[in-house]
Design an enzyme around this catalytic site. Structure first.
Site, PDB file in Angstrom:
ATOM      1  N   ASP A  16       4.125  10.373  -1.681  1.00 48.78           N
ATOM      2  CA  ASP A  16       3.519   9.285  -2.439  1.00 48.78           C
ATOM      3  C   ASP A  16       2.135   9.668  -2.919  1.00 48.78           C
ATOM      4  O   ASP A  16       1.598  10.693  -2.573  1.00 48.78           O
ATOM      5  CB  ASP A  16       3.345   8.068  -1.525  1.00 48.78           C
ATOM      6  CG  ASP A  16       4.540   7.157  -1.596  1.00 48.78           C
ATOM      7  OD1 ASP A  16       5.459   7.457  -2.367  1.00 48.78           O
ATOM      8  OD2 ASP A  16       4.534   6.144  -0.867  1.00 48.78           O
ATOM      9  N   LYS A  75       4.708   5.536  -7.368  1.00 49.61           N
ATOM     10  CA  LYS A  75       5.397   4.424  -8.013  1.00 49.61           C
ATOM     11  C   LYS A  75       4.651   3.703  -9.122  1.00 49.61           C
ATOM     12  O   LYS A  75       5.246   3.270 -10.095  1.00 49.61           O
ATOM     13  CB  LYS A  75       5.796   3.401  -6.956  1.00 49.61           C
ATOM     14  CG  LYS A  75       7.208   3.652  -6.496  1.00 49.61           C
ATOM     15  CD  LYS A  75       7.609   2.627  -5.474  1.00 49.61           C
ATOM     16  CE  LYS A  75       8.269   3.284  -4.289  1.00 49.61           C
ATOM     17  NZ  LYS A  75       7.341   3.576  -3.199  1.00 49.61           N
ATOM     18  N   MET A  88      -3.482  -4.456  -0.722  1.00 50.00           N
ATOM     19  CA  MET A  88      -3.308  -4.612  -2.179  1.00 50.00           C
ATOM     20  C   MET A  88      -3.977  -5.894  -2.663  1.00 50.00           C
ATOM     21  O   MET A  88      -3.444  -6.601  -3.508  1.00 50.00           O
ATOM     22  CB  MET A  88      -1.810  -4.637  -2.544  1.00 50.00           C
ATOM     23  CG  MET A  88      -1.084  -3.375  -2.119  1.00 50.00           C
ATOM     24  SD  MET A  88       0.711  -3.530  -2.164  1.00 50.00           S
ATOM     25  CE  MET A  88       1.049  -4.355  -0.622  1.00 50.00           C
TER      26      MET A  88
END
Ligand code: SAH
Length: 524
Positions: free
Chosen positions: A47, A69, A198
């Site tokens: 990632d 992503k 987030m």
């Protein structure tokens, strides 16, 4: 005693997918199991948010595949200036498919994710897809950012007096979800710390939702940016004012939001910012192969390190000259080594000649300084002579008491070294062989590293060759504001010739001495 099975579960197995947490960013927070699997896997799908250098231990023939992503995202492997394939993004379905495909092909597969794979890491979905496809998998937990970034900010997520519970919450839900899954009433009434992942983008909205649902607007709250990584920043405010403070300070992702009375503990518990070199940017100019020790020491003291290798070591141990010296090593009455590199390469040359430390026989062994002496120690040889000052002149001085007339001496060193030592030995009647075990050649620093160096507080020099090569390589992009730290008088002299003003000169002319001098200067 720990048993073998507790400390090592073995290499990655063929046909198995390992969902592995890489921790929050500090490479030191990767687990032993993660490192073991990275070192043995056939393929690693990684990632964006994995620690710098996380893949350094991978097999040279392993497939390293970026499957970040976020659309238009830039992978941050080696952040702030590492490699990475830019501008790509891979959907979750495609990632699942590739994991299945690789495992079916009989490969051992590591799926490496930031933090913990099962905490906002979509590891659950990947595990489900693997199970459905009949692929065996294992999960390796990682240190999750919610705990680690808080800890590095001096915020305990629980505390006997302040919080008996902690909740991990997403601050940014899947935009495709039709309705919110967050129960703001429940979160507002939650009896403990709220940790939002987030959560920067929607901070103002989320704070308002919490306050509207009854959470105390004056409760302390913090944002921790780049937790556990170089340049970590923490902003403390209240629930009502945090969004404004975050905006003002320009806090960006990745960042974590902590809401709760425990934030108030930071005043007493902050430790990161108290380290002696916190907030100082230090340039390390040694060759990459040797930089790591100095860089690690400086990082451990809190410095932000920019590695700007000015030179590279090119071994010359295949040369006729070196082979001859290695073959007759037993004939020398005196063997002088002038750097740890020299020691390493001399032993490589000996090994190629089928010899080892025993070939030194009764020779007197001289090392120019403690680093060189330590390198010899690793090969089972205790240096007979180590001068108090680590320069050639001092070594000559220290050798006064050794009888040399008529005997053979070997000086094993870099190609471009000064001739002080061999000249002095010659003068005293020794027959001197000088062999160049390596040469130092100019390394062109990367653009990103040069850029990062512009804001440096210190530039460290450990040899004249690093001074010459770096100043030539950088030209007028040498960070003029930085204080120059030199390991000793010879290096300082070269720096002076190169037009640099030396601010700090080490009293002990080795790496420890250089660090000590830098620390003293920083404490001024
Ligand atoms: N699986 C990860 C979380 C992935 S979600 C884990 O367990 O940590 C990504 C979010 O995690 C980011 O938006 C940020 O809120 C948080 N995060 C990850 N790394 C972080 C770091 N080093 N410092 C602060 N927050 C971080």
């Amino acid at each position: 005693m720990q048993s073998e099975t507790h400390t090592q579960a073995g290499a990655a197995r063929a046909g198995v997918v390992y969902l592995v947490g890489a921790g929050p960013g500090d490479p030191g927070l990767m687990t032993a199991r993660a490192l073991e699997l990275i070192a043995s896997a056939d393929a690693i799908f990684y990632d964006r948010l994995i620690p710098p250098g996380a893949l350094d231990g991978a097999r040279p023939d392993a497939d390293l595949v970026y499957v970040g992503k976020t659309p238009g995202d830039v992978p941050q492997v080696g952040y702030p200036y590492g490699p990475g394939k830019r501008g790509t993004s891979v959907g979750q379905g495609e990632t699942n498919g590739r994991l299945v495909e690789a495992a079916r092909a009989g490969r051992s597969v590591v799926r490496l994710k930031g933090g913990d794979p099962f905490v906002f890491g979509r590891g659950g979905e990947e595990g489900e897809a693997l199970r459905e496809a009949g692929i065996e998998f294992e999960v390796v937990p990682g240190v999750t950012a919610g705990v680690a970034a808080s800890a590095y900010a001096g915020i305990p997520v629980t505390h006997r007096d302040d919080a008996s519970a902690v909740a991990f919450v997403t601050g940014h839900e899947d935009p495709e979800k039709p309705e919110t899954a967050l129960d703001w009433d429940a979160l507002a009434g939650f009896p403990g710390t709220l940790v939002f992942y987030m959560g920067v983008k929607r901070l103002a909205d989320n704070a308002k939702a919490l306050i509207d649902a009854g959470r105390d607007p004056d409760q302390p709250a913090a944002a921790v940016e780049r937790g556990t990584m170089e340049g970590q920043r923490t902003v403390v405010a209240t629930l009502a004012t945090l969004a404004e403070a975050v905006e003002r300070e320009g806090i960006g992702a990745p960042a974590l939001i902590v809401v709760g009375d425990v934030v108030g503990r930071r005043e007493a518990l902050a430790w990161l910012e108290r380290r002696p070199l916190h907030g100082r940017r230090v340039v390390v100019t040694r060759a990459r192969a040797q930089a790591s020790g100095l860089a690690a020491t400086l990082r451990g003291l809190g410095a932000e390190v920019v590695e700007l290798p000015a030179i590279r070591i090119e071994p010359r141990i295949g040369s006729e000259e070196v082979r001859r010296a290695a073959g007759r090593i037993g004939e020398y009455a005196l063997i002088c080594l002038t750097s740890p590199n020299g020691v390493r390469l001399l032993f490589e040359a000996l090994a190629e000649a089928g010899l080892d430390a025993r070939a030194f026989g009764g020779a007197t062994v001289a090392a120019i300084g403690p680093g060189t002496a330590r390198a010899l120690e690793e090969h089972g040889i205790t240096a007979d002579v180590v001068p108090e000052k680590f320069v050639a002149e001092a070594l000559v001085e220290a050798l006064q008491r050794v009888e040399l007339a008529g005997s053979r001496a070997l000086v094993a060193r870099a190609a471009e070294a000064r001739d002080v030592l061999p000249d002095a030995l010659n003068e005293r009647g020794a027959e001197v062989d000088v062999v160049a075990l390596y040469e130092t050649v100019r390394e062109t620093p990367s653009e990103d590293a040069v850029e990062a160096a512009q804001a440096a507080d210190y530039v460290t020099f450990t040899s004249s060759s690093t001074v010459r090569n770096l100043t030539e390589a950088l030209g007028d992009r040498f960070p003029g504001e930085a204080r120059v730290v030199s390991i000793g008088p010879i290096t300082s002299e070269t720096a002076g010739e190169a037009g640099l003003e030396v601010a700090v000169e080490a009293e002990r002319h080795d790496i420890d001495g250089l660090v000590a001098a830098l620390l003293a200067d920083a404490a001024r």
